[in-house]
Scaffold this motif. Structure first.
Motif, PDB file in Angstrom:
ATOM      1  N   GLU A 179      38.614  53.030  36.100  1.00 13.45           N
ATOM      2  CA  GLU A 179      37.645  51.941  36.093  1.00 13.45           C
ATOM      3  C   GLU A 179      36.354  52.362  35.396  1.00 13.45           C
ATOM      4  O   GLU A 179      35.761  51.595  34.637  1.00 13.45           O
ATOM      5  CB  GLU A 179      37.339  51.515  37.532  1.00 13.45           C
ATOM      6  N   GLU A 180      35.926  53.590  35.637  1.00 12.32           N
ATOM      7  CA  GLU A 180      34.709  54.101  35.009  1.00 12.32           C
ATOM      8  C   GLU A 180      34.865  54.163  33.485  1.00 12.32           C
ATOM      9  O   GLU A 180      33.966  53.753  32.741  1.00 12.32           O
ATOM     10  CB  GLU A 180      34.394  55.487  35.569  1.00 12.32           C
ATOM     11  N   LYS A 181      36.010  54.660  33.019  1.00  9.85           N
ATOM     12  CA  LYS A 181      36.237  54.757  31.574  1.00  9.85           C
ATOM     13  C   LYS A 181      36.353  53.374  30.942  1.00  9.85           C
ATOM     14  O   LYS A 181      35.852  53.137  29.838  1.00  9.85           O
ATOM     15  CB  LYS A 181      37.510  55.565  31.299  1.00  9.85           C
TER      16      LYS A 181
ATOM     17  N   PHE B   8      40.713  31.595  36.278  1.00 11.11           N
ATOM     18  CA  PHE B   8      39.867  31.325  35.116  1.00 11.11           C
ATOM     19  C   PHE B   8      40.271  32.204  33.938  1.00 11.11           C
ATOM     20  O   PHE B   8      40.313  31.757  32.781  1.00 11.11           O
ATOM     21  CB  PHE B   8      38.403  31.560  35.487  1.00 11.11           C
ATOM     22  N   GLY B   9      40.580  33.477  34.221  1.00  9.88           N
ATOM     23  CA  GLY B   9      41.025  34.376  33.160  1.00  9.88           C
ATOM     24  C   GLY B   9      42.340  33.927  32.543  1.00  9.88           C
ATOM     25  O   GLY B   9      42.537  34.027  31.326  1.00  9.88           O
TER      26      GLY B   9
ATOM     27  N   ILE C 102      39.109  39.901  32.019  1.00  7.76           N
ATOM     28  CA  ILE C 102      38.661  39.325  33.285  1.00  7.76           C
ATOM     29  C   ILE C 102      39.744  39.465  34.356  1.00  7.76           C
ATOM     30  O   ILE C 102      39.466  39.836  35.504  1.00  7.76           O
ATOM     31  CB  ILE C 102      38.265  37.846  33.093  1.00  7.76           C
ATOM     32  N   ILE C 103      40.991  39.173  33.991  1.00 14.20           N
ATOM     33  CA  ILE C 103      42.096  39.320  34.941  1.00 14.20           C
ATOM     34  C   ILE C 103      42.227  40.763  35.405  1.00 14.20           C
ATOM     35  O   ILE C 103      42.311  41.057  36.607  1.00 14.20           O
ATOM     36  CB  ILE C 103      43.417  38.847  34.309  1.00 14.20           C
ATOM     37  N   PHE C 104      42.225  41.674  34.442  1.00 14.96           N
ATOM     38  CA  PHE C 104      42.376  43.086  34.758  1.00 14.96           C
ATOM     39  C   PHE C 104      41.201  43.589  35.600  1.00 14.96           C
ATOM     40  O   PHE C 104      41.387  44.321  36.588  1.00 14.96           O
ATOM     41  CB  PHE C 104      42.485  43.884  33.463  1.00 14.96           C
ATOM     42  N   ASN C 105      39.996  43.188  35.212  1.00 15.18           N
ATOM     43  CA  ASN C 105      38.802  43.628  35.938  1.00 15.18           C
ATOM     44  C   ASN C 105      38.805  43.139  37.378  1.00 15.18           C
ATOM     45  O   ASN C 105      38.437  43.867  38.302  1.00 15.18           O
ATOM     46  CB  ASN C 105      37.540  43.117  35.231  1.00 15.18           C
TER      47      ASN C 105
ATOM     48  N   LEU D 126      41.407  42.315  39.217  1.00 15.59           N
ATOM     49  CA  LEU D 126      42.430  43.019  39.988  1.00 15.59           C
ATOM     50  C   LEU D 126      41.919  44.387  40.435  1.00 15.59           C
ATOM     51  O   LEU D 126      42.156  44.810  41.574  1.00 15.59           O
ATOM     52  CB  LEU D 126      43.709  43.167  39.157  1.00 15.59           C
ATOM     53  N   LEU D 127      41.206  45.059  39.543  1.00  8.28           N
ATOM     54  CA  LEU D 127      40.574  46.324  39.915  1.00  8.28           C
ATOM     55  C   LEU D 127      39.564  46.121  41.036  1.00  8.28           C
ATOM     56  O   LEU D 127      39.470  46.926  41.967  1.00  8.28           O
ATOM     57  CB  LEU D 127      39.886  46.954  38.701  1.00  8.28           C
ATOM     58  N   TYR D 128      38.817  45.022  40.950  1.00  6.38           N
ATOM     59  CA  TYR D 128      37.805  44.728  41.970  1.00  6.38           C
ATOM     60  C   TYR D 128      38.458  44.487  43.334  1.00  6.38           C
ATOM     61  O   TYR D 128      37.949  44.933  44.361  1.00  6.38           O
ATOM     62  CB  TYR D 128      36.990  43.503  41.546  1.00  6.38           C
ATOM     63  N   ILE D 129      39.591  43.786  43.343  1.00  4.70           N
ATOM     64  CA  ILE D 129      40.305  43.543  44.599  1.00  4.70           C
ATOM     65  C   ILE D 129      40.763  44.861  45.215  1.00  4.70           C
ATOM     66  O   ILE D 129      40.589  45.100  46.421  1.00  4.70           O
ATOM     67  CB  ILE D 129      41.513  42.611  44.361  1.00  4.70           C
TER      68      ILE D 129
END
Length: 228
Positions: free
Chosen positions: A26-28, A119-120, A160-163, A165-168
């Motif tokens: 996530e950081e990278k 939305f993504g 947005i979708i990938f981000n 999912l990472l947030y979840i």
């Protein structure tokens, strides 16, 4: 008993290692999007300075610069939006959220995340359709396919979708409870989506929204601000 404790410690270590890998990735990924938006912003700043100097000092406005700025602004907005979803930095007034219990906060976070993923998906679908339809159109100055330039919409939707999912995973964890909340939230959104599509086909609803556009926009805006 000792065997069970060893199994538990092993699973706990694997989970913590997975979380560390996730945070590293996530950081990278955040750094990549940040560098991309910074590059776009820097490039736009240079192009604006060049455009102003060319127009007002040499009386030679550049059509290339104006067209490049127009599409760069679109890319900057869409990629920047995807970056904000990863860090949960979008504008909000979480008055309702802060007053909720921990359980309600989990459900509201999941509902918000599912809505963002939806939305993504819409961005990806609309972006793909725009790419296909406009692939044959060429910009007058840059001589680049409009469809190629509109890939920003598809890329932003995928980010947005990938981000989210990472947030979840980062916020709610990976467990049965999270999976259950995701399935329920997605199912409710699916039903609401079809109800909304049905309402859009209703002439009375369309006239009601058209006659009260400002009121509907205000209610929608502040509902999103306060709830999410």
């Amino acid at each position: 008993m000792e065997m069970l404790e060893n199994i538990y410690k092993s699973s706990e270590a694997n989970e913590s290692q997975g979380i560390r890998y996730l945070r590293f990735f996530e950081e990278k990924f955040t750094q990549l999007l940040t560098l991309l938006t910074a590059f776009l912003l820097l490039s736009m700043s240079i192009i604006i300075v060049y455009s102003v100097v060319a127009r007002y000092f040499f009386d030679a406005p550049s059509g290339y610069a104006e067209e490049l700025l127009r599409y760069s602004l679109v890319w900057l907005g869409l990629i920047g939006a995807a970056l904000c979803f990863l860090g949960d930095r979008h504008l909000s007034l979480p008055i309702i959220f802060d007053k909720c219990s921990d359980r309600a906060k989990r459900w509201l976070t999941m509902a918000n995340s599912v809505l963002v993923i939806y939305f993504g998906i819409l961005l990806c679908a609309g972006g793909y359709e725009a790419i296909i339809k406009n692939q044959g159109l060429i910009t007058p100055m840059l001589k680049v396919s409009v469809g190629t330039l509109q890939t920003a919409t598809f890329i932003s939707g995928a980010f947005i979708i990938f981000n989210r999912l990472l947030y979840i995973v980062r916020s709610l964890g990976v467990n049965r409870k999270t999976a259950f909340e995701f399935i329920v939230s997605a199912s409710v959104l699916f039903v609401l989506h079809h109800l909304f599509i049905h309402l859009l086909d209703n002439d009375s609803f369309q006239n009601l929204v058209a006659d009260n556009t400002e009121l509907v926009s205000t209610i929608t805006l502040f509902t999103v601000f306060f709830a999410y």
